[in-house]
Design a protein around this motif. Structure first.
Motif, PDB file in Angstrom:
ATOM      1  N   GLY B 109       6.204 -12.480  12.151  1.00 43.73           N
ATOM      2  CA  GLY B 109       6.324 -13.865  12.585  1.00 43.73           C
ATOM      3  C   GLY B 109       6.140 -14.867  11.471  1.00 43.73           C
ATOM      4  N   ARG B 110       5.283 -15.868  11.717  1.00 43.02           N
ATOM      5  CA  ARG B 110       5.192 -17.012  10.815  1.00 43.02           C
ATOM      6  C   ARG B 110       4.288 -16.781   9.611  1.00 43.02           C
ATOM      7  NH1 ARG B 110       6.834 -21.588  12.789  1.00 43.02           N
ATOM      8  NH2 ARG B 110       7.860 -21.386  14.781  1.00 43.02           N
ATOM      9  N   ASP B 111       3.649 -15.633   9.575  1.00 39.27           N
ATOM     10  CA  ASP B 111       2.715 -15.378   8.486  1.00 39.27           C
ATOM     11  C   ASP B 111       3.491 -15.141   7.181  1.00 39.27           C
ATOM     12  OD1 ASP B 111       0.762 -14.552   6.776  1.00 39.27           O
ATOM     13  OD2 ASP B 111      -0.190 -13.179   8.189  1.00 39.27           O
ATOM     14  N   ARG B 112       3.770 -16.240   6.470  1.00 35.57           N
ATOM     15  CA  ARG B 112       4.640 -16.154   5.293  1.00 35.57           C
ATOM     16  C   ARG B 112       4.093 -15.226   4.224  1.00 35.57           C
ATOM     17  NH1 ARG B 112       8.368 -21.120   4.749  1.00 35.57           N
ATOM     18  NH2 ARG B 112       8.255 -21.886   6.866  1.00 35.57           N
ATOM     19  N   ALA B 113       2.780 -15.266   4.040  1.00 30.76           N
ATOM     20  CA  ALA B 113       2.174 -14.433   3.001  1.00 30.76           C
ATOM     21  C   ALA B 113       2.365 -12.956   3.337  1.00 30.76           C
ATOM     22  CB  ALA B 113       0.693 -14.763   2.876  1.00 30.76           C
ATOM     23  N   ALA B 114       2.144 -12.601   4.600  1.00 27.46           N
ATOM     24  CA  ALA B 114       2.293 -11.204   5.010  1.00 27.46           C
ATOM     25  C   ALA B 114       3.745 -10.759   4.878  1.00 27.46           C
ATOM     26  CB  ALA B 114       1.808 -11.023   6.442  1.00 27.46           C
ATOM     27  N   VAL B 115       4.671 -11.627   5.260  1.00 23.42           N
ATOM     28  CA  VAL B 115       6.093 -11.285   5.151  1.00 23.42           C
ATOM     29  C   VAL B 115       6.455 -11.038   3.687  1.00 23.42           C
ATOM     30  CG1 VAL B 115       8.445 -12.163   5.408  1.00 23.42           C
ATOM     31  CG2 VAL B 115       6.796 -12.498   7.251  1.00 23.42           C
ATOM     32  N   ALA B 116       5.986 -11.920   2.812  1.00 27.70           N
ATOM     33  CA  ALA B 116       6.289 -11.766   1.388  1.00 27.70           C
ATOM     34  C   ALA B 116       5.696 -10.467   0.843  1.00 27.70           C
ATOM     35  CB  ALA B 116       5.745 -12.969   0.616  1.00 27.70           C
ATOM     36  N   ARG B 117       4.483 -10.182   1.278  1.00 30.73           N
ATOM     37  CA  ARG B 117       3.799  -8.980   0.796  1.00 30.73           C
ATOM     38  C   ARG B 117       4.527  -7.709   1.268  1.00 30.73           C
ATOM     39  NH1 ARG B 117      -1.056 -10.555   2.574  1.00 30.73           N
ATOM     40  NH2 ARG B 117      -0.872  -9.326   4.467  1.00 30.73           N
ATOM     41  N   GLU B 118       4.848  -7.668   2.565  1.00 33.25           N
ATOM     42  CA  GLU B 118       5.532  -6.497   3.129  1.00 33.25           C
ATOM     43  C   GLU B 118       6.912  -6.304   2.502  1.00 33.25           C
ATOM     44  OE1 GLU B 118       5.068  -4.200   5.974  1.00 33.25           O
ATOM     45  OE2 GLU B 118       3.024  -4.533   5.280  1.00 33.25           O
ATOM     46  N   SER B 119       7.621  -7.429   2.294  1.00 27.55           N
ATOM     47  CA  SER B 119       8.961  -7.336   1.720  1.00 27.55           C
ATOM     48  C   SER B 119       8.878  -6.780   0.313  1.00 27.55           C
ATOM     49  CB  SER B 119       9.628  -8.713   1.675  1.00 27.55           C
ATOM     50  OG  SER B 119       9.552  -9.325   2.923  1.00 27.55           O
ATOM     51  N   ALA B 120       7.953  -7.308  -0.461  1.00 22.52           N
ATOM     52  CA  ALA B 120       7.811  -6.855  -1.852  1.00 22.52           C
ATOM     53  C   ALA B 120       7.434  -5.383  -1.875  1.00 22.52           C
ATOM     54  CB  ALA B 120       6.767  -7.702  -2.564  1.00 22.52           C
ATOM     55  N   ALA B 121       6.540  -4.980  -0.964  1.00 23.13           N
ATOM     56  CA  ALA B 121       6.098  -3.585  -0.931  1.00 23.13           C
ATOM     57  C   ALA B 121       7.277  -2.666  -0.592  1.00 23.13           C
ATOM     58  CB  ALA B 121       4.975  -3.419   0.084  1.00 23.13           C
ATOM     59  N   ALA B 122       8.089  -3.073   0.393  1.00 14.49           N
ATOM     60  CA  ALA B 122       9.223  -2.240   0.791  1.00 14.49           C
ATOM     61  C   ALA B 122      10.235  -2.124  -0.343  1.00 14.49           C
ATOM     62  CB  ALA B 122       9.880  -2.818   2.040  1.00 14.49           C
ATOM     63  N   LEU B 123      10.467  -3.237  -1.039  1.00 17.20           N
ATOM     64  CA  LEU B 123      11.422  -3.205  -2.149  1.00 17.20           C
ATOM     65  C   LEU B 123      10.904  -2.335  -3.291  1.00 17.20           C
ATOM     66  CD1 LEU B 123      12.783  -6.870  -2.320  1.00 17.20           C
ATOM     67  CD2 LEU B 123      14.032  -4.791  -1.755  1.00 17.20           C
ATOM     68  N   ASP B 124       9.615  -2.454  -3.581  1.00 15.05           N
ATOM     69  CA  ASP B 124       9.025  -1.632  -4.642  1.00 15.05           C
ATOM     70  C   ASP B 124       9.149  -0.157  -4.300  1.00 15.05           C
ATOM     71  OD1 ASP B 124       8.371  -3.623  -6.338  1.00 15.05           O
ATOM     72  OD2 ASP B 124       6.335  -3.907  -5.561  1.00 15.05           O
ATOM     73  N   ARG B 125       8.936   0.146  -3.040  1.00 12.99           N
ATOM     74  CA  ARG B 125       8.924   1.534  -2.622  1.00 12.99           C
ATOM     75  C   ARG B 125      10.275   2.216  -2.829  1.00 12.99           C
ATOM     76  NH1 ARG B 125       5.647   3.317   2.755  1.00 12.99           N
ATOM     77  NH2 ARG B 125       5.313   5.456   2.072  1.00 12.99           N
ATOM     78  N   VAL B 126      11.364   1.462  -2.629  1.00 17.61           N
ATOM     79  CA  VAL B 126      12.681   2.059  -2.854  1.00 17.61           C
ATOM     80  C   VAL B 126      13.164   1.811  -4.280  1.00 17.61           C
ATOM     81  CG1 VAL B 126      13.327   1.831  -0.432  1.00 17.61           C
ATOM     82  CG2 VAL B 126      13.983   0.040  -2.054  1.00 17.61           C
ATOM     83  N   GLY B 127      12.359   1.110  -5.067  1.00 17.95           N
ATOM     84  CA  GLY B 127      12.716   0.888  -6.469  1.00 17.95           C
ATOM     85  C   GLY B 127      13.628  -0.288  -6.713  1.00 17.95           C
ATOM     86  N   LEU B 128      13.618  -1.247  -5.785  1.00 21.70           N
ATOM     87  CA  LEU B 128      14.477  -2.421  -5.964  1.00 21.70           C
ATOM     88  C   LEU B 128      13.664  -3.670  -6.300  1.00 21.70           C
ATOM     89  CD1 LEU B 128      17.181  -2.209  -3.131  1.00 21.70           C
ATOM     90  CD2 LEU B 128      17.489  -1.832  -5.572  1.00 21.70           C
ATOM     91  N   GLY B 129      12.395  -3.472  -6.629  1.00 22.78           N
ATOM     92  CA  GLY B 129      11.522  -4.615  -6.873  1.00 22.78           C
ATOM     93  C   GLY B 129      12.078  -5.615  -7.866  1.00 22.78           C
ATOM     94  N   ALA B 130      12.810  -5.106  -8.856  1.00 22.88           N
ATOM     95  CA  ALA B 130      13.321  -5.999  -9.898  1.00 22.88           C
ATOM     96  C   ALA B 130      14.529  -6.806  -9.427  1.00 22.88           C
ATOM     97  CB  ALA B 130      13.686  -5.183 -11.129  1.00 22.88           C
TER      98      ALA B 130
END
Lengths: 312, 241
Positions: B109-130
């Motif tokens: 939902g509206r928790d911007r910090a959590a969304v940013a954190r989860e998105s970054a974590a998911a991208l890092d996990r598949v190796g797309l962080g950059a």
């Protein structure tokens, strides 16, 4: 909201406020009209530019706002404040009903269905000629157009009222498209099947977009009637469904600031070319073709593509 | 242990064509299941019915003990199912980070910090962080596949359905994919449609073989490997085993 986004949109409002003191009467009056029509374009853009649904019947919402305001004001004497609210509610209710039915279709069918509904509204206005006076329309008296003590027939007050409404619509939609729900609308525009399989209820989001879009369009219609003192069936005709599409395409679909420039550009294009020749629509047409060729994403869309990727 | 997902007599016909016919299927929580079969065996039709993209002609589907046969797709996703498309389907004109954020935001939902954190974590996990700021349209095909996967992860699903995830990936990317799936095994249940038998044999706990819309065989990788019926179906010399 980032500082530059706020600066850009706030800056536009500030410039329009400054122009209030600077412009000669003729252009001052024009700009008031442009600002109200820009609200209409902003409403249209919520559905077309941000949700990706092309309606060919938005005149019905503009007219619902205008007549929903004008008829109770003129015949029941409920006062401009309540009448404006009645206009908003009429447009919102119509949008809800039309949305529930039209959203069962998509693409070309959605265009046709909205067009048909709008024609039905237009014909209803003509059929109810006893009250609406059909094409002739209803002229609102100066005494009827007093809004919280403000005489809306006064050019200065009219300009500032138009500016206030425009600022409200501008910042409301700016806020909306940055909300989670607004981001979902953009996702639906880009790839609705993907958005659905991320767990978003596409129908509900589209319906909300139709209602918001219709209500803002209705607010523009109600304000237009109040500010310029006239409620007529012309505004429910098909060309008033085409105008917002053109304005938004010219200004930049899916940009917050674009609809205003689309209206401004087209208003003065017609105004200036009709001063040169009676074939002014030819000049307008050529300008439109050129713009479509060289800036297919509209004025603000082109700006975003070339140098301002952050433009909301 | 009761099944997380099960189907009973699930069928789909397109006109006269029986794409999927009376499939009974049970998936245990925590399992990695591979669904294999020759082209046209009905694999994609079957999982499309599971997620709700295609309505079954008859039969039923239950998720976590609840009948979801008539539930629309978005409601199934809300219950914890996620699906990645066989043909890459991302928001090509929205930034990579926003693609994943859209996947995470429905839950957070509206928790911007959590969304940013989860998105970054998911991208890092598949190796797309950059590549968070890039547009998916500018990414290679393999990276777009990984973005699909990241969008699946960001939803933190209880069941992740992957439709041919390694298609179009380079060998090195496939190795990374295997590591990722093994790593996920403790967190979620995975149903994998896959053509790459190396990936299937290494990852799957159990394998279901579909042929002509029916379950031909089901068992551990070793059992499937040894099955004469499966060999026949894949060799294409008559499938009525």
């Amino acid at each position: 909201m980032t500082a530059r986004v706020l600066a850009l949109h706030g800056g536009l409002i500030a410039v329009l406020l400054a122009l209030h003191f600077l412009l000669p009467a003729y252009h001052h009056g024009n700009l008031a009209r442009v600002m109200v029509l820009a609200c209409y374009a902003i409403g249209y853009n919520v559905l077309f530019g941000y949700t990706g649904l092309l309606s060919l019947g938005h005149a019905m919402f503009f007219a619902a706002g205008m007549y929903g305001m004008g008829l109770p004001l003129h015949f029941l004497g409920i006062g401009a404040e309540l009448a404006f609210l009645a206009g908003l509610l009429s447009a919102a209710a119509l949008a809800l009903v039309v949305g529930l039915l039209a959203l069962r279709t998509a693409g070309v069918a959605f265009m046709i269905v909205t067009l048909m509904f709008s024609e039905a509204v237009y014909l209803t206005i003509l059929l109810a000629g006893k009250w609406t006076r059909g094409d002739e329309g209803v002229v609102l008296e100066r005494a009827e157009r007093v809004f919280f003590g403000l005489d809306l027939s006064d050019p200065d007050i009219r300009y500032l009222a138009a500016l206030a409404l425009f600022a409200l619509c501008l910042f409301l939609t700016l806020w909306l498209v940055r909300q989670p729900a607004g981001r979902v609308l953009i996702a639906i525009r880009e790839n609705d099947e993907r958005a659905r399989l991320l767990g978003y209820d596409i129908f509900r989001h589209k319906l909300a977009a139709v209602v918001i879009s219709g209500t803002i369009s209705g607010a523009a219609g109600a304000a237009y009637g109040l500010l310029f003192g006239y409620v007529g069936a012309t505004f429910a005709e098909v060309q008033y469904s085409i105008f917002p599409l053109l304005w938004v395409l010219l200004g930049g679909a899916g940009t917050i600031i674009g609809p205003f420039f689309g209206v401004l550009f087209m208003f003065y294009l017609i105004d200036l070319s009709s001063g040169i020749t009676s074939a002014y629509m030819l000049i307008a047409g050529i300008a439109l073709v050129l713009l479509t060729l060289f800036a297919p994403q509209g004025l603000a869309g082109e700006l975003r593509r070339r140098r301002m990727r952050w433009l909301p | 242990m009761s099944a997380l997902l099960s189907t009973r007599a699930l069928s789909k016909s397109f006109g006269g064509l029986r794409a999927v016919h009376e499939v009974d299927f049970d998936l245990a929580p925590g399992e990695i299941r591979a669904l294999i079969g020759p082209n046209g065996a009905g694999k994609t039709t079957f999982v499309s019915m599971l997620i709700g993209r295609v309505a079954p002609t008859s039969g039923s589907i239950a998720f976590d003990g609840r009948d979801i046969t008539r539930l629309p797709a978005h409601a199934r996703v809300a219950l914890g199912m996620a699906y990645t498309f066989q043909i890459t389907s991302v928001f090509a004109r929205l930034e990579v980070a926003e693609n994943v954020a859209l996947a995470a935001r429905r839950r957070l939902g509206r928790d911007r910090a959590a969304v940013a954190r989860e998105s970054a974590a998911a991208l890092d996990r598949v190796g797309l962080g950059a590549h968070a700021g890039a547009l998916p349209g500018d990414l290679s095909y393999g990276h777009q596949r990984l973005l699909e996967l990241a969008m699946g992860l960001a939803q933190r699903p209880r069941l992740l359905i992957l439709d041919e995830p390694t298609q179009g990936l380079a060998d090195s990317e496939i190795e990374a994919f295997k590591v990722l799936i093994r790593d996920l095994a403790g967190e979620t249940t995975i149903l994998l449609i896959e053509h790459n038998m190396g990936v299937v044999m290494e990852l799957a706990h159990r394998i279901t073989v579909l042929n002509f819309g029916e379950v031909l065989a089901e068992g551990s990788p070793a059992e499937i490997h040894a099955s004469a019926a499966v060999q026949t179906a894949y060799l294409g010399t008559g499938a009525d085993a």
